[in-house]
Structures are given as structure tokens and as C-alpha cells.
Design an enzyme around this catalytic site. Structure first.
Site, PDB file in Angstrom:
ATOM      1  N   SER A 307      19.359 -39.640  -9.849  1.00 26.53           N
ATOM      2  CA  SER A 307      20.557 -39.091  -9.227  1.00 26.53           C
ATOM      3  C   SER A 307      21.279 -38.096 -10.133  1.00 26.53           C
ATOM      4  O   SER A 307      20.758 -37.029 -10.422  1.00 26.53           O
ATOM      5  CB  SER A 307      21.475 -40.239  -8.806  1.00 26.53           C
ATOM      6  N   ASP A 318      15.614 -25.736 -15.175  1.00 26.05           N
ATOM      7  CA  ASP A 318      15.490 -24.498 -14.398  1.00 26.05           C
ATOM      8  C   ASP A 318      16.054 -23.288 -15.146  1.00 26.05           C
ATOM      9  O   ASP A 318      15.555 -22.170 -14.997  1.00 26.05           O
ATOM     10  CB  ASP A 318      16.199 -24.637 -13.056  1.00 26.05           C
ATOM     11  N   LYS A 332      15.833 -39.465  -6.737  1.00 20.72           N
ATOM     12  CA  LYS A 332      16.920 -39.653  -5.781  1.00 20.72           C
ATOM     13  C   LYS A 332      17.674 -38.325  -5.633  1.00 20.72           C
ATOM     14  O   LYS A 332      18.436 -37.933  -6.507  1.00 20.72           O
ATOM     15  CB  LYS A 332      17.882 -40.749  -6.228  1.00 20.72           C
TER      16      LYS A 332
END
Length: 458
Positions: A307, A318, A332
């Protein structure tokens, strides 16, 4: 907000039926921002089935073999309705909701276990450090077959949480199954005040910072900044690199995950959340203020990274800000909001999916590390033996996305001698520290090579 009226009540209906209708209407109103246009097109809408609900309630009240508690029946009905949605949407009675608020604040009575429902079983995601559960040797992947004599088969996560929490000093008896054991073991724990210090830090080689975030609570970002400042003070200058440890971090407050990622990113998108039908899109961005220096950085992850911690790992990966190292994360990729209801109960409702800066959905898949490092020593554990989002019933299906390159193996990394203070029982952290050291060796080599090339070719 316009409310659709319930069907006109007939004088012959019982008091129980009137009560049921009023409660049901209040519940639907309390959810807010529900599909008014659809209800207007079909005035009866979901209320058609309330006749069946009130009939069953009346039959139970009048004919069940023992007296029943009306509130317990209605809470059970609401819980059953929410249970049909997804593994993370939950209705909490007032006592359970109060316990959740205590846990979010960082202090509660319990044994210190983060758990998840996997099929019909309750599985340990991680034991919190320095708690009765960790001292007893419970491990991720352990199955809780019984809690205080009650069989847990079919329980949801919230059921297990309620059973594990309690007054400090009381005992909690667990029946635990583990793949390596021939038969289940009985473990007796004494509940304690669980104070979750969400951030801890340590300095290695007088220049490499190690920061572990255990979960994302209120003020986690504040504690992170204090930890980094303390490490700089200990080193007597800038840090040469940082290991951010998100292993066994089950998540927490989205707001704090955004702030933590923002601390390491100068600009750009951190996370995008999209509600139903890709509506209600919100984009969280980084800001230049108080951004950490651009030192080399490694993020450690594992199957317990879930999460909010996956949001941080995905954002730093990224943007190329950090190398992600470890094993596949939990997966999640949904966001929940908690709504406090009028009687002190609470509704945790899934309202959106989240996406990394490159538009990746983590749901079911998790974050794939750049460098795959399994924890050692110890026997290898199959990925399927650890709880994952993809194993939970009613979970959202993953969206198709471009596959990432196969991560490198730790076997390809240079092995450096054991340094004073290096962890002897944490192979992943040792590998992360060696990688930072190698980073500095390469940097020095490149600078030296460039200098020699310049002097040789004036």
C-alpha cells in the site's frame, strides 16, 4: 444532496420493519456522494429488497429460539453488505473503530501483529519489532488457526484485529501453523502497550544512513526528517548514501506516504489516484522545498511492503531516484477512506486505485525490484507461500501494463568484506550497504580515470 424517499409505509407494518427501513436509509445517506442520477431513474432502486430484509429481521426477532440484540443484528447486516465488496472495505462497530484510531495514532493494546485474510485463513503479514509477537518468533506467512480458542477460518482481517487487541497484561493464546512445522504450535502471548515508533535510523561507516519506516502514521514524515538530520549530525557532514527500509511495512496514511516521497523528489508526479470510472482523478506532486540532497539511495522491499510503502517505492523507482532492492512487494493498489458514522462506528471504504508516476497500477502485481535479493540465511520461501494481494478473495484484478525487465540478481553484485557494525543476520541490508560502498568505489574510479585522461591529453 437529494435523497430518494423510501417506499410509502403501510400502517400494517411492524415497528421492527419501520426501524429497519430507517436504519437502512440512514446508512445509505451516510455513505454520501452515491449515484443520485441512477436512483432518480429507478425510484424504487435498491429499496425493493428492503422488504425482504425487514421481513427476515421481523422473523428473527419474533421466532428465534433466544432473545436477540437488535443492534447486533443490524451491525451484522451492514458488515455482511460491506463484506461483499473487496478485502479492504470494512464496517467497524464503535469498539473496533476506536481501536483503529488508537492504532493510527501509534499506541494501542495488543500483541503487535499485522495480518491479512488469505482465502479463509488469517495470515501474518509481519510482526512489529519489539512486541510480544516478534519476541515469540512469529514470522510472515504464519497462519493463525485459532485465537483464544476461537477458530479463525472464514474471518476477515478486522475480525482478527479485534480478537488480537485487548488490555495490556491479558493473555492471548494462538494456534499457529507454519510450512516448516510438522504440526501447529500453540503460542501464548501477553498483550502489551504497542507503541509503534514509525521511524528508526542508524549510521554505518560514519557516512551511510539507514532509515526504516515501520508504517505510515501521523507525523511519520516529521520523524523521518529528524532521523536524517540526526544521521548528518553523527557523521559530521553530508551523507554518502541512504538505505530506506520499507520491508514489512504494511502501509498506513496516504498523506504521509506522499510527504515521505516528496522529501526525496525535487519535482514531478508522486502518485495518481482515480476513482470509479477513472473519475475524481487526483495527482500528488513533489515540491522543491526541503528536498534531500541527491545522494545515492537504495530502497529495500519485500512481500510485506504494501500500500503506502509501495507508493513510495514506486515513485522513487519511476523517477530513477533510488534503486529498489529485495523481493516482489504485496501488490495492494487501492486507496481507502475512513468515514466515522453517527453512532461512533466506522466505515473503511475503497474509493480509488492508485498509479505510480509512470502510470503503473500496482494492484495484484506489486513493485518489481531492480535488483532481486532474497533474505538469507535460511531456506528459500516460495513467493506463493507469502500472503499477497492476489491471494485475497474479491480483490481487484490487475490492469494490463508493459512488463518490466527481469531484475538483476544479487549474485552479480560485488561481495565486499564484512565491515565493523555490519548486520550479520540481515543479508538484504548487507547487500544494500555493499552496493552503496561499490557506488563510491566506481565514482572514485571514474573521477580518477577522467583526471588521468585529462593530464595525458592536454
Amino acid at each position: 444532496m437529494e435523497m430518494v424517499p423510501p417506499p410509502v409505509e403501510q400502517p400494517t407494518r411492524s415497528r421492527a420493519r419501520r426501524f429497519a427501513l430507517l436504519c437502512a436509509c440512514a446508512t445509505i445517506a451516510g455513505l454520501g456522494l452515491v449515484r443520485v442520477a441512477r436512483a432518480a431513474a429507478d425510484p424504487a432502486g435498491p429499496y425493493r429488497k428492503l422488504d425482504v430484509f425487514s421481513h427476515v429481521l421481523s422473523l428473527i426477532q419474533n421466532n428465534y429460539v433466544e432473545d436477540v440484540d437488535d443492534a447486533k443484528l443490524l451491525y451484522g447486516a451492514i458488515e455482511g453488505m460491506v463484506r461483499t465488496l473487496d478485502p479492504h472495505s470494512t464496517f467497524m462497530e464503535p469498539k473496533a473503530y476506536a481501536a483503529l484510531k488508537q492504532e493510527t495514532d501509534g499506541e494501542y493494546g495488543g500483541v503487535g501483529l499485522e495480518i491479512a485474510a488469505r482465502g479463509d485463513e488469517l495470515v501474518v503479514v509481519t510482526p512489529l519489532d519489539e512486541t510480544p509477537a516478534s519476541r515469540a518468533g512469529l514470522s510472515p506467512g504464519d497462519k493463525l488457526l485459532e485465537i483464544d480458542g476461537a477458530q479463525t477460518r472464514g474471518w476477515k482481517e478486522i475480525d482478527g484485529v479485534k480478537a488480537l487487541m485487548g488490555a495490556p497484561g491479558t493473555t492471548c493464546v494462538l494456534k499457529v501453523a507454519r510450512a516448516a512445522w510438522g504440526e501447529p504450535h500453540t503460542v501464548t502471548l501477553v498483550r502489551d502497550v504497542i507503541r509503534v515508533v514509525s521511524v528508526e535510523s542508524k549510521l554505518y561507516d560514519h557516512r551511510y544512513g539507514y532509515v526504516k519506516i515501520k508504517n505510515f502514521q501521523d507525523r511519520t514524515d516529521v520523524y523521518l526528517k529528524k532521523g536524517l538530520d540526526s544521521l548528518r549530525a553523527q557523521s559530521g557532514g553530508p551523507l554518502a548514501g541512504v538505505v530506506l527500509d520499507l520491508r514489512h511495512d504494511p502501509g498506513g496514511l496516504l498523506e504521509q506516504a506522499v510527504k515521505v516521497a516528496d522529501r526525496f523528489l525535487y519535482d514531478g508526479v508522486i502518485v495518481t489516484t482515480k476513482g470509479r470510472g477513472a473519475k475524481h482523478v487526483e495527482v500528488e506532486r513533489a515540491h522543491p522545498k526541503d528536498t534531500e540532497p541527491s545522494y545515492p539511495m537504495i530502497v529495500l522491499v519485500d512481500g510485506g511492503t504494501a500500500s503506502a510503502s509501495e507508493i513510495v517505492a514506486g515513485a522513487l523507482q519511476d523517477h530513477g531516484r533510488a534503486v529498489v532492492m529485495g523481493t516482489q512487494t504485496f501488490g495492494k493498489g487501492s486507496v481507502q477512506t475512513v468515514i466515522e458514522l453517527e453512532d461512533g462506528s466506522g466505515l473503511k471504504l475503497t474509493i480509488a486505485r492508485y498509479y505510480t508516476p509512470n502510470g503503473r497500477s500496482i494492484q495484484e502485481k506489486g513493485i518489481t525490484p531492480d535488483i532481486y535479493v532474497r533474505q538469507q540465511p535460511g531456506p528459500a520461501v516460495s513467493e506463493d507461500d507469502s500472503p499477497r494481494e492476489r491471494n485475497l478473495p474479491n480483490h481487484f484484478k490487475a490492469e494490463e501494463a508493459a512488463a518490466r525487465a527481469i531484475p538483476a540478481s544479487a549474485a552479480a553484485l560485488p561481495k565486499l568484506p564484512q565491515q565493523p557494525g555490519d548486520p550479520s543476520d540481515d543479508f538484504q541490508l548487507k547487500t544494500a550497504l555493499d552496493t552503496l560502498r561499490t557506488w563510491q568505489i566506481f565514482r572514485a574510479t571514474l573521477v580518477g580515470t577522467a583526471s588521468n585522461a585529462t593530464s595525458s591529453h592536454p
